[in-house]
Design a protein around this motif. Structure first.
Motif, short mmCIF file in Angstrom:
data_model
loop_
_atom_site.label_atom_id
_atom_site.label_comp_id
_atom_site.label_asym_id
_atom_site.label_seq_id
_atom_site.Cartn_x
_atom_site.Cartn_y
_atom_site.Cartn_z
N GLY A 69 0.79 -1.23 0.00
CA GLY A 69 0.00 0.00 0.00
C GLY A 69 0.81 1.27 0.00
O GLY A 69 0.28 2.36 -0.22
N GLY A 70 2.13 1.16 0.27
CA GLY A 70 2.97 2.33 0.27
C GLY A 70 2.62 3.29 1.40
O GLY A 70 2.18 2.88 2.48
N PRO A 71 2.78 4.61 1.17
CA PRO A 71 2.46 5.59 2.21
C PRO A 71 1.03 5.48 2.73
O PRO A 71 0.77 5.69 3.91
N PHE A 72 0.10 5.12 1.85
CA PHE A 72 -1.30 4.95 2.25
C PHE A 72 -1.41 3.93 3.38
O PHE A 72 -2.08 4.17 4.40
N ALA A 73 -0.74 2.78 3.22
CA ALA A 73 -0.80 1.73 4.24
C ALA A 73 -0.03 2.12 5.49
O ALA A 73 -0.44 1.76 6.62
N MET A 74 1.05 2.86 5.33
CA MET A 74 1.84 3.28 6.48
C MET A 74 1.01 4.14 7.43
O MET A 74 1.12 4.03 8.64
N VAL A 75 0.17 5.02 6.85
CA VAL A 75 -0.63 5.93 7.67
C VAL A 75 -1.94 5.29 8.10
O VAL A 75 -2.23 5.18 9.30
N TRP A 76 -2.75 4.87 7.11
CA TRP A 76 -4.07 4.36 7.45
C TRP A 76 -4.02 3.00 8.14
O TRP A 76 -4.86 2.69 8.99
N GLY A 77 -3.06 2.17 7.76
CA GLY A 77 -2.92 0.88 8.43
C GLY A 77 -2.65 1.05 9.91
O GLY A 77 -3.23 0.37 10.76
N TRP A 78 -1.78 2.00 10.21
CA TRP A 78 -1.47 2.27 11.62
C TRP A 78 -2.70 2.84 12.34
O TRP A 78 -3.03 2.42 13.45
N ALA A 79 -3.37 3.78 11.70
CA ALA A 79 -4.53 4.42 12.33
C ALA A 79 -5.66 3.43 12.57
O ALA A 79 -6.39 3.54 13.56
N ILE A 80 -5.82 2.46 11.68
CA ILE A 80 -6.90 1.47 11.83
C ILE A 80 -6.55 0.41 12.86
O ILE A 80 -7.39 -0.01 13.67
N ALA B 254 1.17 4.20 20.17
CA ALA B 254 0.29 4.39 19.01
C ALA B 254 0.43 5.80 18.45
O ALA B 254 0.58 5.98 17.23
N PHE B 255 0.39 6.80 19.30
CA PHE B 255 0.50 8.18 18.83
C PHE B 255 1.89 8.50 18.28
O PHE B 255 2.03 9.12 17.21
N LEU B 256 2.93 8.06 18.98
CA LEU B 256 4.28 8.31 18.49
C LEU B 256 4.53 7.56 17.18
O LEU B 256 5.14 8.10 16.25
N GLY B 257 4.07 6.31 17.12
CA GLY B 257 4.26 5.52 15.90
C GLY B 257 3.52 6.11 14.72
O GLY B 257 4.04 6.13 13.60
N LEU B 258 2.31 6.62 14.96
CA LEU B 258 1.57 7.26 13.88
C LEU B 258 2.31 8.51 13.40
O LEU B 258 2.42 8.75 12.20
N GLY B 259 2.86 9.28 14.34
CA GLY B 259 3.62 10.47 13.95
C GLY B 259 4.84 10.12 13.12
O GLY B 259 5.13 10.79 12.11
N VAL B 260 5.56 9.08 13.51
CA VAL B 260 6.74 8.65 12.75
C VAL B 260 6.34 8.19 11.36
O VAL B 260 6.98 8.55 10.35
N ASN B 261 5.27 7.40 11.25
CA ASN B 261 4.83 6.90 9.95
C ASN B 261 4.34 8.02 9.04
O ASN B 261 4.61 8.02 7.84
N VAL B 262 3.62 8.98 9.60
CA VAL B 262 3.15 10.12 8.80
C VAL B 262 4.33 10.91 8.27
O VAL B 262 4.38 11.30 7.10
#
Length: 503
Positions: free
Chosen positions: A61-72, A267-275
């Motif tokens: 999924g590329g960047p899409f999966a990095m962000v949305w996958g983590w958020a979901i 979760a929050f730190l990981g989402l920030g790093v992935n974004v």
């Protein structure tokens, strides 16, 4: 109340709580509530874990999966943490999940279920030691032989065993330092990387949040599901604090909050790093994945910062995370694993239990179980000589075996009649969250069995199901073995207040 009297009252409360569970106080309670929380957080290790799991997100999924996958995925992981937190509040003991299973299950099956959970936990803890030290032992930008890697790995295992054997007070105090290092590195990537990235490599919001890049060969929907393995690998091991319950002050409250807080913060730190990585990696997703550097994050840093700055930051990641923090993560995993093994031996569920269930009179730690777990870790590490797929399947078991252990006590709370008391951690309506957590874990266990690509060979196949099935087969066979099997002598948790309890 004077500090002396307050300390005496707290110690008496801890001993009383543990006595109600059937055990006497044998460890020193060196971990404060804060240190119990940061222990779980340091075992997660956000940045080095993300470094290792980008291989799952980028092709699916590329960047899409990095962000949305983590958020979901993260809200589901929080559900798991909440379900476990209430159980931890009711049973703050080193036995943790297998003790909860025995307490909540029907008398007809509680011996068997607690046996399976204990076996899964011991295996998962040993694998987590192997995985943590394995990541600490090699820099993926260099090519080394299996012999060299195993030599480094063995040296780290042995040094970890020595460190953990000499007491937990130093490890408890150092948790704050390692947490600070983890958080600082996260903020460096979240803040500094976007500032330094040239315009050519800055991605638009539409590209990151709406464009799906599928390089795996699977249908896009299933590819995205596979990308969810990245956050699940990263936010794992949060039950570490559970097995330190008998060494933490105010455990009935501190351990549940340690579980939940470590998940939420990660979760929050990981989402920030992935974004940050997703917006700074450029549009050539395939190039990042297959770069000569051999490490997606290293390539992203190189593109954004240039050679010198990227090398400096990468060296910082290696030195602070892989050499120092990951070394301590490995030590923490061995620390936690030895306590789980100690609890299982205390209840007579391991061979030579009378020798394993011992507290060293000088260090006040279970030295025998520390070295048993270290030896098992060394043995499992030998699979690196078989194939990369074999050792990767073993690492995957750290998640799947843990999920088997999580599912069982959460389910038994509702499947059987019991007098469950959530004690000092009550957050609301438990059943819907517990049901979501169990269904999510069952679903993801199945996902973990699939290979990275539908076009795969026998050697490239995902052997996780084989390894997990083998472990479960051995555990069940050992339990039902004629004459010598656990069914003939294992009776679940045994109070060590009784005169007949073997030491």
């Amino acid at each position: 109340m004077s500090p002396c009297n307050r300390g005496f009252e707290e110690a008496h409360t801890h001993e009383t709580t543990l006595a109600e569970l059937g055990y006497k106080q044998e460890f020193h309670r060196e971990f404060t509530p804060l240190e119990a929380a940061v222990l779980a957080f340091s075992c997660i290790g956000v940045v080095p874990s993300i470094v290792s799991v980008l291989f799952y997100a980028i092709p699916n999924g590329g960047p899409f999966a990095m962000v949305w996958g983590w958020a979901i995925a993260c809200p589901f992981i929080v559900c798991i943490g909440l379900a476990m937190a209430e159980l931890a509040s009711a049973g703050p003991t080193s036995g943790g999940l297998y003790y909860w299973t025995y307490s909540l299950a029907s008398p007809r099956c509680r011996n068997f279920l607690s046996w399976i959970v204990g076996s899964s936990l011991n295996w998962a803890c040993t694998i987590q030691i192997t995985a943590a030290i394995g990541m600490a032992s090699s820099d993926q930008t260099y090519v080394t032989t299996n012999q060299q890697l195993y030599g480094i790995y063995a040296a780290l295992v042995l040094s970890n065993a020595v460190l953990v054997s000499f007491g937990t007070k130093v490890l408890a105090r150092l948790q704050r330092l390692y947490t600070l290092m983890n958080v600082c590195l996260c903020f460096i990537i979240i803040i500094a990387l976007p500032i330094a990235t040239p315009p050519d490599y800055r991605n638009s919001a539409n590209f990151v949040l709406a464009e799906f890049t599928n390089l795996s060969g699977w249908p896009s929907g299933f590819a995205f599901i596979l990308s969810l393995m990245a956050p699940l690998y990263t936010i794992g091991g949060f039950d570490a604090s559970v097995h330190m319950s008998e060494e933490a002050s105010n455990a009935a409250t501190a351990i549940p909050w340690a579980i939940v807080s470590s998940i939420v913060i990660s979760a929050f730190l990981g989402l920030g790093v992935n974004v940050s990585l997703a917006f700074c990696m450029g549009t050539d997703v395939g190039g990042v994945l297959s770069s000569p550097v051999g490490q997606p994050m290293a390539q992203i840093l190189y593109n954004s910062l240039g050679q010198r700055k990227a090398l400096a930051l990468w060296c910082l990641i290696i030195s602070t995370e892989y050499v120092l923090s990951r070394y301590m993560v490995a030590s923490n995993c061995l620390l936690v694993g030895s306590r789980q093994t100690f609890a299982f031996a205390r209840d007579g569920a391991l061979p030579f239990a009378r020798y394993l269930y011992r507290i060293n009179r000088y260090t006040k730690t279970p030295v025998n179980t520390v070295w048993l777990d270290a030896t098992c870790g060394l043995a499992i590490g030998l699979l690196s000589f078989v194939s990369t797929e074999a050792i990767n399947a073993v690492f995957t078991i750290a998640v799947t075996a843990s999920y088997v252990a999580y599912i069982t006590p959460i389910t038994t709370r509702f499947a059987f009649n019991n007098n469950f008391n959530p004690a000092r951690f009550i957050w609301g309506n438990y059943f819907p969250v517990a049901a979501i957590a169990v269904m999510w874990m069952v679903f993801m266990i199945i996902v973990f069995f699939f290979p990275a690509s539908p076009q795969t060979t026998t050697q490239q196949m995902n052997y996780t199901v084989v390894v997990l099935g083998g472990v479960m087969f051995l555990a069940i066979s050992w339990y039902y073995c004629p004459v010598y099997g656990g069914v003939h002598w294992f009776t679940g948790p045994i109070s060590n207040f009784t005169p007949g309890h073997q030491r």
